[in-house]
Design a protein around this motif. Structure first.
Motif, PDB file in Angstrom:
ATOM      1  N   SER A 105      -1.714  46.921  44.905  1.00  0.00           N
ATOM      2  CA  SER A 105      -0.811  48.039  44.658  1.00  0.00           C
ATOM      3  C   SER A 105      -1.490  49.124  43.826  1.00  0.00           C
ATOM      4  O   SER A 105      -2.446  48.861  43.075  1.00  0.00           O
ATOM      5  CB  SER A 105       0.439  47.554  43.916  1.00  0.00           C
ATOM      6  OG  SER A 105       0.130  47.230  42.578  1.00  0.00           O
ATOM      7  N   HIS A 106      -0.964  50.349  43.960  1.00  0.00           N
ATOM      8  CA  HIS A 106      -1.505  51.481  43.215  1.00  0.00           C
ATOM      9  C   HIS A 106      -1.420  51.227  41.713  1.00  0.00           C
ATOM     10  O   HIS A 106      -2.354  51.540  40.957  1.00  0.00           O
ATOM     11  CB  HIS A 106      -0.712  52.743  43.588  1.00  0.00           C
ATOM     12  CG  HIS A 106      -1.325  54.025  43.101  1.00  0.00           C
ATOM     13  ND1 HIS A 106      -1.257  54.427  41.780  1.00  0.00           N
ATOM     14  CD2 HIS A 106      -2.026  54.987  43.758  1.00  0.00           C
ATOM     15  CE1 HIS A 106      -1.888  55.589  41.641  1.00  0.00           C
ATOM     16  NE2 HIS A 106      -2.358  55.943  42.826  1.00  0.00           N
ATOM     17  N   GLU A 107      -0.321  50.633  41.266  1.00  0.00           N
ATOM     18  CA  GLU A 107      -0.125  50.386  39.830  1.00  0.00           C
ATOM     19  C   GLU A 107      -1.152  49.393  39.297  1.00  0.00           C
ATOM     20  O   GLU A 107      -1.739  49.596  38.224  1.00  0.00           O
ATOM     21  CB  GLU A 107       1.293  49.850  39.576  1.00  0.00           C
ATOM     22  CG  GLU A 107       2.409  50.837  39.820  1.00  0.00           C
ATOM     23  CD  GLU A 107       2.670  51.102  41.297  1.00  0.00           C
ATOM     24  OE1 GLU A 107       3.268  52.141  41.620  1.00  0.00           O
ATOM     25  OE2 GLU A 107       2.250  50.258  42.155  1.00  0.00           O
ATOM     26  N   SER A 110      -4.688  51.068  39.354  1.00  0.00           N
ATOM     27  CA  SER A 110      -4.776  52.111  38.325  1.00  0.00           C
ATOM     28  C   SER A 110      -4.949  51.495  36.943  1.00  0.00           C
ATOM     29  O   SER A 110      -5.731  51.991  36.118  1.00  0.00           O
ATOM     30  CB  SER A 110      -3.528  52.993  38.360  1.00  0.00           C
ATOM     31  OG  SER A 110      -3.445  53.713  39.570  1.00  0.00           O
ATOM     32  N   ALA A 111      -4.217  50.400  36.683  1.00  0.00           N
ATOM     33  CA  ALA A 111      -4.344  49.714  35.389  1.00  0.00           C
ATOM     34  C   ALA A 111      -5.745  49.132  35.227  1.00  0.00           C
ATOM     35  O   ALA A 111      -6.334  49.167  34.133  1.00  0.00           O
ATOM     36  CB  ALA A 111      -3.294  48.617  35.281  1.00  0.00           C
TER      37      ALA A 111
END
Length: 279
Positions: A105-107, A110-111
């Motif tokens: 996932s993007h989240e 990104s993290a």
């Protein structure tokens, strides 16, 4: 020669290797050789920044390194500081490092980028189409594409010293680009279209009903195997895959106590344990 020595060691110190073990050894050494000097498959995607990227628009203008990774992969995490440092050392050169994440996932991605302070561009391979084009079945895999649009380095496992792994190929390609002799996008695409398909190397996903021990697992372990994507990089769940990695995970599920962990925690632990590592 290295492969022969490894197989000899198997014969000398243990029972004769199974066909899966032989395939794994030869596949590990065949894959880089098979990819060397082939035109790199074209692809496109969107960086986390929102910027669109298409490989063919940069071929011949930059030396391009693609790093296939997953946030749950221990070796991937270990090599990130080295890749980031090398990227920064090459900022004044015609060089591009692109991180390609494994369908997360993007989240989450990104993290991960924030945690490791990554400044090179990263995109997510949402449907796995990019990794399939590059034969990626385990992580990390790093691919260096030269000024002629061909693969010069196909490295399986951790990049521990990027100057050693990439230096000669990067310097050679950068000199060609500086002379204005890099391949044009049109010529690259024409050559890519004319390139014969590559034989499948090292894919041991035998859909032949071979037993993996799944039928002997407790119900919860079987459910976890049905949920978990096989970390070898194929499109199957562990319960559906018959590769060596899937079999090892099934064995691990049968042997360990799962009572104090959630399904997500168990899957994360197994991913970290069974994603590709080097010696």
């Amino acid at each position: 020669m290295v492969g022969v020595l490894l197989l000899s060691a198997h014969v000398s110190f243990k029972d004769y290797p199974s066909s899966d073990e032989v395939d794994d050894v030869w596949g590990f050494f065949e894959e880089p050789v098979a990819w060397t000097d082939r035109y790199a498959p074209d692809f496109e995607g969107v960086f986390l920044s929102g910027e669109h990227f298409k490989l063919s628009e940069h071929i011949g203008d930059k030396v391009i390194v693609l790093n296939f990774f997953a946030t749950w992969c221990g070796p991937c995490k270990e090599e990130m500081p080295e890749l980031e440092a090398y990227w920064k050392r090459q900022l004044s050169e015609p060089f591009l490092l692109v991180g390609i994440d494994a369908e997360e996932s993007h989240e989450v991605v990104s993290a991960f980028v924030a945690e490791y302070g990554l400044t090179f561009p990263v995109l997510i391979d949402d449907d796995g189409s990019i990794r399939r084009k590059y034969g990626v079945r385990s992580y990390p895999i790093t691919v260096l594409i030269g000024a002629d649009g061909k693969v010069k380095v196909y490295q399986q496992g951790i990049v521990r010293n990027a100057d050693v792994a990439f230096g000669p190929s990067v310097r050679e390609a950068a000199e060609v680009i500086a002379r204005g002799e890099g391949v044009s996008g049109d010529d690259y695409l024409q050559a890519l279209a004319a390139q014969p398909a590559m034989a499948d190397h090292g894919d041991n996903h035998q859909k032949d009903g071979e037993k993996t021990g799944l039928d002997k697992l407790p119900e919860r372990a079987r459910l976890i195997a049905g949920k978990m994507d096989c970390p070898c990089g194929c499109d199957d769940k562990v319960a559906e895959c018959s590769c060596k990695t899937a079999k090892a995970i099934v064995t691990a599920l049968a042997e360990r106590d799962l009572s104090d962990k959630t399904d997500v925690e168990v899957i994360e632990e197994l991913n970290k344990e069974f994603c590709v590592q080097d010696d």
